[in-house]
Design an enzyme around this catalytic site. Structure first.
Site: not given
Length: 296
Positions: A170, A114, A257
């Site tokens: 992911h 996301d 991040s």
């Protein structure tokens, strides 16, 4: 500085809700702020202290308030807000697999998180990294001359996570994890407010370099970058493991991040809208496991 992102769900360009926006502008655009940045906020001890607080039970109340203040979608969580042990337990939360379905194309490349994304067809020729006329130094970023030469003229996806986001990431491709290396550094912000002033913060921050060999023999470098208040980057796979697109690769602990994914020349083609917006540059809002492009 207004931070704008394109939301594919609405088809509109929206203003990002930047956490502590005025303070970021002070740190990265004011001489006194720059002194504080150099002496305190980029240092590991500052993020370590924040991390200690985020692991304490007392920080749980802040997590519940943070969820409410920013209208974070509770129905995505596998836990109820009151079940989080501390702020980091919320920050590294798991979400229900069905809310981040994997795109179905056999050759698809996924978004790894996301995030807000920029994509570039040719790293060496691009000069629109968060601000016009900023060149990206691949050798400085990878800290490896031979590896930089291998990825020269390759394509790149920059995925920026903000504190509001789900902070597990992911695999964007399938393959074999053939190498991993930690690169030490500072912990600057990766928000465009900071990167528009100095793109080299990406080269100076702590990061973890992962190399994934694709089934066609081409290579993909996935670099996870720490930032202010992110002192911990966790990867779940080991070198030598076969990795599958869509599986959880790891997680960041508290803070913003970034993930930079780099493909060898001729290995990947990113979505045309994503490429077009990146030239502005306007970031493309993504959900993990949705399609960002295709392997060639």
């Amino acid at each position: 500085m207004a931070v704008e992102v394109f939301n594919p769900e609405t088809g509109k360009i929206e203003k990002e809700d930047v956490c502590q926006e005025k303070f970021l502008e002070f740190l990265y655009g004011n001489p006194i702020g720059s002194l504080l940045l150099w002496s305190v906020f980029k240092r590991k001890f500052f993020s370590a202290l924040t991390g200690l607080w985020a692991n304490l039970p007392i920080s749980r109340k802040s997590a519940v308030k943070f969820i409410k203040d920013h209208s974070i979608k509770i129905s995505d969580f596998t836990k109820k807000p009151e079940e989080f042990k501390n702020f980091n337990d919320f920050f590294t939360r798991e979400i229900k697999p069905e809310v981040r379905p994997l795109s179905k194309g056999a050759n698809d490349i996924s978004f790894p998180a996301d995030a807000r994304n920029l994509a570039f067809e040719n790293i060496s020729k691009s000069d629109t990294f968060f601000a016009k006329n900023q060149k990206f130094n691949l050798e400085s970023f990878l800290k490896d001359r031979e590896l930089a030469a291998r990825f020269e003229n390759g394509s790149m996806l920059i995925s920026r996570l903000c504190p509001l986001d789900y902070h597990r990431f992911h695999h964007l491709v399938s393959g074999r994890l053939v190498a991993r290396r930690e690169i030490g550094g500072f912990l600057y912000s990766v928000n465009p407010i900071a990167l528009s002033k100095n793109l080299n913060y990406l080269n100076e921050n702590k990061r973890v370099l992962n190399l994934i060999e694709l089934e066609n023999g081409k290579m993909c470098a996935v670099v996870q970058i720490g930032a202010t208040n992110v002192g911990s980057i966790m990867n779940f796979d080991k070198v030598g493991d076969k990795v599958l697109r869509g599986n959880t690769m790891g997680m960041f602990k508290f803070g913003g991040s970034c993930i930079v994914s780099i493909f060898e020349e001729g290995a990947a083609k990113f979505d045309e809208t994503l490429i077009k917006l990146s030239k502005e540059p306007i970031e493309y809002l993504s959900k993990a496991n949705s399609k960002s492009g295709e392997l060639i």
